[in-house]
Design a protein around this motif. Structure first.
Motif, mmCIF file in Angstrom:
data_model
loop_
_atom_site.group_PDB
_atom_site.id
_atom_site.type_symbol
_atom_site.label_atom_id
_atom_site.label_comp_id
_atom_site.label_asym_id
_atom_site.label_seq_id
_atom_site.Cartn_x
_atom_site.Cartn_y
_atom_site.Cartn_z
ATOM 1 N N LYS A 299 0.831 -1.165 -0.003
ATOM 2 C CA LYS A 299 0.010 -0.009 -0.062
ATOM 3 C C LYS A 299 0.958 1.253 -0.048
ATOM 4 O O LYS A 299 2.087 1.132 0.170
ATOM 5 C CB LYS A 299 -0.944 -0.047 1.290
ATOM 6 N N PRO A 300 0.556 2.492 -0.182
ATOM 7 C CA PRO A 300 -0.851 2.540 -1.050
ATOM 8 C C PRO A 300 -1.079 2.419 -2.367
ATOM 9 O O PRO A 300 -2.225 2.696 -2.944
ATOM 10 C CB PRO A 300 -1.149 4.257 -0.566
ATOM 11 N N ARG A 301 -0.065 1.693 -2.966
ATOM 12 C CA ARG A 301 -0.136 1.640 -4.673
ATOM 13 C C ARG A 301 -1.017 0.532 -5.106
ATOM 14 O O ARG A 301 -1.034 0.231 -6.380
ATOM 15 C CB ARG A 301 1.178 1.641 -5.109
ATOM 16 N N ARG A 302 -1.479 -0.521 -4.168
ATOM 17 C CA ARG A 302 -2.234 -1.715 -4.403
ATOM 18 C C ARG A 302 -1.253 -2.473 -5.572
ATOM 19 O O ARG A 302 -1.877 -3.082 -6.533
ATOM 20 C CB ARG A 302 -3.392 -1.332 -4.947
ATOM 21 N N LEU A 303 -0.086 -2.440 -5.372
ATOM 22 C CA LEU A 303 0.995 -3.295 -6.344
ATOM 23 C C LEU A 303 1.240 -4.514 -5.812
ATOM 24 O O LEU A 303 1.538 -4.708 -4.533
ATOM 25 C CB LEU A 303 2.294 -2.466 -6.456
ATOM 26 N N VAL A 304 0.785 -5.505 -6.447
ATOM 27 C CA VAL A 304 0.546 -7.042 -6.161
ATOM 28 C C VAL A 304 1.788 -7.806 -6.327
ATOM 29 O O VAL A 304 2.274 -7.888 -7.725
ATOM 30 C CB VAL A 304 -0.587 -7.695 -6.467
ATOM 31 N N LEU A 305 2.804 -8.103 -5.308
ATOM 32 C CA LEU A 305 4.080 -8.643 -5.551
ATOM 33 C C LEU A 305 3.842 -10.079 -4.974
ATOM 34 O O LEU A 305 3.102 -10.086 -4.000
ATOM 35 C CB LEU A 305 5.325 -7.997 -4.853
ATOM 36 N N HIS A 306 4.373 -11.003 -5.650
ATOM 37 C CA HIS A 306 4.338 -12.624 -5.162
ATOM 38 C C HIS A 306 5.227 -12.681 -3.739
ATOM 39 O O HIS A 306 6.297 -12.049 -3.585
ATOM 40 C CB HIS A 306 4.307 -13.727 -6.118
ATOM 41 N N CYS A 307 4.682 -13.538 -3.109
ATOM 42 C CA CYS A 307 5.333 -13.867 -1.848
ATOM 43 C C CYS A 307 6.563 -15.024 -1.828
ATOM 44 O O CYS A 307 6.943 -15.196 -0.800
ATOM 45 C CB CYS A 307 4.255 -14.651 -0.808
ATOM 46 N N GLY B 182 9.481 -14.361 -2.803
ATOM 47 C CA GLY B 182 10.761 -13.276 -2.649
ATOM 48 C C GLY B 182 10.457 -11.978 -3.349
ATOM 49 O O GLY B 182 11.202 -11.017 -3.046
ATOM 50 N N GLN B 183 9.449 -11.702 -4.209
ATOM 51 C CA GLN B 183 9.417 -10.381 -4.669
ATOM 52 C C GLN B 183 9.278 -9.290 -3.750
ATOM 53 O O GLN B 183 9.878 -8.428 -3.923
ATOM 54 C CB GLN B 183 8.206 -10.231 -5.559
ATOM 55 N N ASP B 184 8.484 -9.533 -2.790
ATOM 56 C CA ASP B 184 8.054 -8.481 -1.787
ATOM 57 C C ASP B 184 9.399 -8.163 -0.839
ATOM 58 O O ASP B 184 9.694 -7.057 -0.594
ATOM 59 C CB ASP B 184 6.816 -8.945 -1.038
ATOM 60 N N ARG C 225 11.578 -17.430 -15.236
ATOM 61 C CA ARG C 225 10.176 -16.835 -14.743
ATOM 62 C C ARG C 225 9.816 -16.975 -13.591
ATOM 63 O O ARG C 225 8.358 -16.920 -13.267
ATOM 64 C CB ARG C 225 9.136 -18.219 -15.564
ATOM 65 N N TRP C 226 10.820 -16.298 -12.817
ATOM 66 C CA TRP C 226 10.379 -16.144 -11.309
ATOM 67 C C TRP C 226 9.604 -15.017 -11.175
ATOM 68 O O TRP C 226 8.867 -14.709 -10.149
ATOM 69 C CB TRP C 226 11.930 -16.072 -10.476
ATOM 70 N N LEU D 77 9.176 -7.443 -11.153
ATOM 71 C CA LEU D 77 9.689 -6.919 -10.018
ATOM 72 C C LEU D 77 10.397 -5.654 -10.375
ATOM 73 O O LEU D 77 10.137 -4.391 -9.694
ATOM 74 C CB LEU D 77 10.874 -7.728 -9.230
ATOM 75 N N ALA D 78 11.164 -5.556 -11.454
ATOM 76 C CA ALA D 78 11.689 -4.667 -12.043
ATOM 77 C C ALA D 78 10.855 -3.474 -12.190
ATOM 78 O O ALA D 78 11.011 -2.087 -12.022
ATOM 79 C CB ALA D 78 12.614 -4.758 -13.266
ATOM 80 N N LEU D 79 9.802 -3.882 -13.009
ATOM 81 C CA LEU D 79 8.826 -2.827 -13.262
ATOM 82 C C LEU D 79 8.251 -2.202 -12.121
ATOM 83 O O LEU D 79 7.897 -1.110 -11.919
ATOM 84 C CB LEU D 79 7.806 -3.578 -13.872
ATOM 85 N N ALA D 80 7.866 -3.065 -11.084
ATOM 86 C CA ALA D 80 7.178 -2.557 -9.756
ATOM 87 C C ALA D 80 8.140 -1.768 -9.195
ATOM 88 O O ALA D 80 7.745 -0.480 -8.462
ATOM 89 C CB ALA D 80 7.049 -3.818 -9.003
#
Ligand SMILES: Nc1ncnc2c1ncn2[C@@H]1O[C@H](COP(=O)(O)OP(=O)(O)OP(=O)(O)O)[C@@H](O)[C@H]1O
Ligand SMILES: [Mg+2]
Length: 434
Positions: free
Chosen positions: A10-18, A20-22, A39-40, A45-48
């Motif tokens: 939050k606050p961007r509601r960007l969803v990263l997978h659990c 390791g991305q987060d 394909r990980w 993640l770069a984009l995020a």
């Protein structure tokens, strides 16, 4: 059942997978090095990381996404990802398709660049840069072009990629574990850590990929490439008598070298290529390809073969020569009714060698290649060809080596290429970004 839980930032509601991305995203280190399997979710993640930086009014500046080439940057980030998530309300003006630039209302600019144009990477005032597929970039890209551009703004950098032996990516990866470099941090994740990746895809890779390639590409392991290129070949398991079988096509594959001119002749038994004979002609000069083709034809005639013939080989042989017809034209002349199985573009050497190793042995322990004992040059090639430190095959130390195994590789790569994974369970997407 695999976990599919995700973390929402939050606050961007960007969803990263659990998987390791987060962790990587949230870590405050200035220099982050991420080694992750195919394909990980590296580019996602770069984009995020870049988008949230560009959208932050407290961190206004120039941000850069850098791929090994601009062509790749346009394809993997710009077209497939960035253009799909950009919302018009975030932007000052339309994205610039020529320069690959996005101007945000916050005042930040996102530049999408290729490391193949080092001059384009120079400049100053950059606040953050992602180097995607860093293992495929030239070693000097970071110290000579990117690092100086970050100096005046104390900018950050994120290096991501799948390992490529122990090259400069590994050096930076180690730095991230070194207490003497507190501003650096490193991570390593396997493809399967991505909870959105279909586990069947990885299983399929286990059945079709050689152990070293599997560990490197899917488990992000740094693997030594020194030593034998065809390391999975073992005379004890792979050299056995081969007979031609009626009803199966004969496959002939060429490497268009002059001295020696070579070809392998065999058949496919399901997912097993069996090599029956090799053609090996020395000192044939301008007639090298014709001689190798004729030798293969003679072998078949002697055995009384009359079935379907398929032709494989180096795609580079289609260009005409100053002294006569192209290699491809010669083959079409010698085998007029044969089925043409040469692709238009050449496979990458690394992929071709990996495809041969995978037929020697897959990660699940199965062996799929058989070579007749008469193929003595092929057997010594498979035993003796080595990689150079830069990842190319050593063609200098013994100039007679590499050719006949290259011929085998063109056939095998065409019929048994490495698996390209897909993500079938992309339930949560970055489109949810605001
Ligand atoms: N957090 C996420 N939410 C939804 N989908 C995701 C997420 N992360 C990754 N994906 C999906 O997983 C797939 C792989 O992602 P991405 O292209 O970023 O992986 P990669 O590691 O860069 O792959 P490659 O090794 O091919 O470069 C894509 O289809 C992407 O949309
Ligand atoms: Mg990627």
């Amino acid at each position: 059942m695999r976990a599919t839980q995700t973390t929402t930032i939050k606050p961007r509601r960007l969803v990263l997978h659990c998987g390791g991305q987060d962790d990587v995203y949230c870590d405050p280190a200035r220099f982050k090095v991420l080694a992750a399997g195919r394909r990980w979710g590296k580019t996602e993640l770069a984009l995020a990381q870049l988008l949230t930086a560009c959208m932050d009014v407290n961190r206004v500046g120039v941000y850069r996404y850098i791929a090994p080439t601009q062509k790749l940057a346009r394809k993997t980030l710009w077209r497939r990802k960035l253009k799909r998530v950009l919302h018009p309300t975030w932007l000052l003006k339309e994205p610039n398709e020529t320069n690959l630039e996005v101007w945000f209302k916050t005042g930040s600019i996102l530049e999408v660049l290729g490391a193949d144009d080092p001059d384009g990477l120079r400049g100053e005032g950059v606040r953050g840069a992602v180097l995607d597929e860093y293992a495929d970039m030239a070693e000097e890209t970071w110290p000579e072009a990117v690092r100086p551009s970050l100096a005046d703004m104390r900018g950050w950098a994120l290096f991501i990629g799948t390992p490529k032996s122990f090259n400069h990516f590994h050096t930076l990866y180690e730095r991230g574990h070194d207490p003497a470099h507190p501003t650096w941090r490193s991570w390593q994740f396997k493809s399967l850590d991505n909870p959105l990746l279909d586990a069947d895809e990885v299983e399929e890779a286990r059945r079709t990929t050689d152990p070293r390639t599997f560990r490197q590409e899917w488990e992000a392991s740094f693997e030594a490439l020194k030593g034998r290129a065809y390391y999975a070949f073992n005379r004890t398991y792979h050299v056995k008598p081969v007979e031609l079988v009626n009803g199966l096509p004969v496959c002939i594959s060429f490497d268009f070298n002059i001295h020696p001119a070579t070809a392998v002749i065999g058949q496919q038994h399901g997912d097993e290529p069996w090599v029956w004979r090799e053609a090996w002609i020395e000192h044939a000069g301008g007639e090298a390809t014709r001689s190798a083709a004729q030798a293969a034809k003679d072998y078949l005639a002697k055995s009384g073969w009359s079935g379907e013939v398929r032709i494989y080989g180096d795609p580079a042989g289609k260009a005409g020569k100053t002294t006569g017809p192209s290699d491809h034209a010669v083959l079409k002349e010698v085998f007029p009714g044969a089925r043409w199985c040469i692709p238009s573009g050449p496979p990458h050497v690394k992929d071709r060698v990996a495809a041969v190793n995978a037929r020697c042995e897959t990660m699940d322990g199965a062996r799929h290649l058989r070579v007749d004992p008469s193929c003595t040059h092929l057997i010594s090639d498979l035993n003796q060809v080595t990689f150079l430190a830069n990842g190319d095959l050593d063609k200098r130390t013994n100039e007679m080596l590499t050719h006949v195994s290259d011929a085998l590789g063109y056939w095998i790569h065409q019929e048994f290429p490495l698996v390209e994974p897909t993500v079938t369970f992309g339930r949560v997407r970055l489109e949810q970004f605001l």
